[in-house]
Design a protein around this motif. Sequence first.
Motif, short mmCIF file in Angstrom:
data_model
loop_
_atom_site.label_atom_id
_atom_site.label_comp_id
_atom_site.label_asym_id
_atom_site.label_seq_id
_atom_site.Cartn_x
_atom_site.Cartn_y
_atom_site.Cartn_z
N ASN A 149 0.52 -6.19 3.75
CA ASN A 149 -0.30 -4.77 3.47
C ASN A 149 -0.36 -4.35 2.30
O ASN A 149 0.40 -3.68 1.73
N ARG A 150 -1.12 -5.09 1.36
CA ARG A 150 -1.30 -4.82 0.05
C ARG A 150 -2.32 -3.98 -0.64
O ARG A 150 -3.34 -3.86 0.05
N ASN A 151 -2.16 -3.33 -1.65
CA ASN A 151 -3.07 -2.23 -2.12
C ASN A 151 -4.06 -3.08 -3.18
O ASN A 151 -4.11 -2.73 -4.27
N ILE A 175 0.78 -1.18 -0.01
CA ILE A 175 0.06 -0.15 0.15
C ILE A 175 0.75 1.25 0.06
O ILE A 175 1.91 1.40 0.43
N SER A 176 0.35 2.41 -0.35
CA SER A 176 1.13 3.71 -0.56
C SER A 176 1.36 4.12 0.71
O SER A 176 2.56 4.80 0.91
N SER A 205 2.44 2.06 3.25
CA SER A 205 3.34 1.46 4.04
C SER A 205 4.58 2.26 4.70
O SER A 205 5.01 1.63 5.65
N GLN A 219 -9.24 -3.68 5.04
CA GLN A 219 -8.48 -2.54 5.62
C GLN A 219 -8.48 -2.53 7.28
O GLN A 219 -7.24 -2.01 7.65
#
Length: 308
Positions: free
Chosen positions: A261-263, A106-107, A109, A287
């Motif tokens: 923690n993936r987007n 994720i951005s 992170s 989330q």
Amino acid sequence: MLRLVSRHSRACLMLGLAAGLLLPALAGAMAPWLPFMVAGLLCITALRIGHRAARGAVRDLTWGLGAVVVLQMAVPLACVTVLSFAGLADTPAALALVLATAAPAISGSTNLALLLGLDAGRMMQIMVLGTAAFPLTVLPVLIAMPQIGAFPQVAASAALMLAVIMTATAVGFFLREKLFPEPTPAQISTLDGASVLAFSVIVIGLMAPLNAAIHTTPEQVLLWTLLAFAISYGLQLATLLVLRRTRLHPVAGPLAIGAGNRNIALFLVALPPETLGPILIFIGCWQLPMYLTPVLLPDLYQKALSND
């Protein structure tokens, strides 16, 4: 104000999560704008990073590129193989698992890394490399999944992802060069605050499907939530355990954050609504473990990465 947000980033993340759960009307109003918000978050992330740091991340391919290929392609393809043998590849849970493991970090992170006391620079490298390689690493994964469709649709989805990522990143890099070519510590804090704020706002819209489902099918919400925590925290734990005694120990923490923690929201800009419809509740539930990582897992990271 943004510097204040940066100093209280953990509280802002919790406020965004709470707003998504407690303000269903606001979440519903934001939901149609999610693809644009995802692109905006990418732009803000590129503005925070800058093209010089991004070039540094791309140059450091000795460990980063291999990690991206393993996390974003090998892991989801392994999941597809196991699910296919079990006869479960065409289920919504399988789609959720595969898309969650195929997405880049994720951005936000880098913010999670800072909150956990880890190397945010290394985390930034993983996130930049993963996002840049995403349109390529996701292609074989989409082809392998039966729910996605024929190859032309897969290729169109990957092309759209590439276009969104490149456009948003180019705009962010341009703004960084024009507005903050040599940012001061105060300006960096401001940019960090903008990133945290965007990260906290987008979760409100992502929680919209979850809000509706809580009142109609709470048992489904519970199951999707358990799956989300199992995937996210399972991947983080496995990465820490595998890497803590290897030569990648210095980057084990950032890689664990990137693994769990993936987007998954990136798929909102490319895959059709009918494909994502069965897992929209999962996307909302996804989330929860991510935003709670800096609250629930600091002891895990501290113990796993200690020299004892």
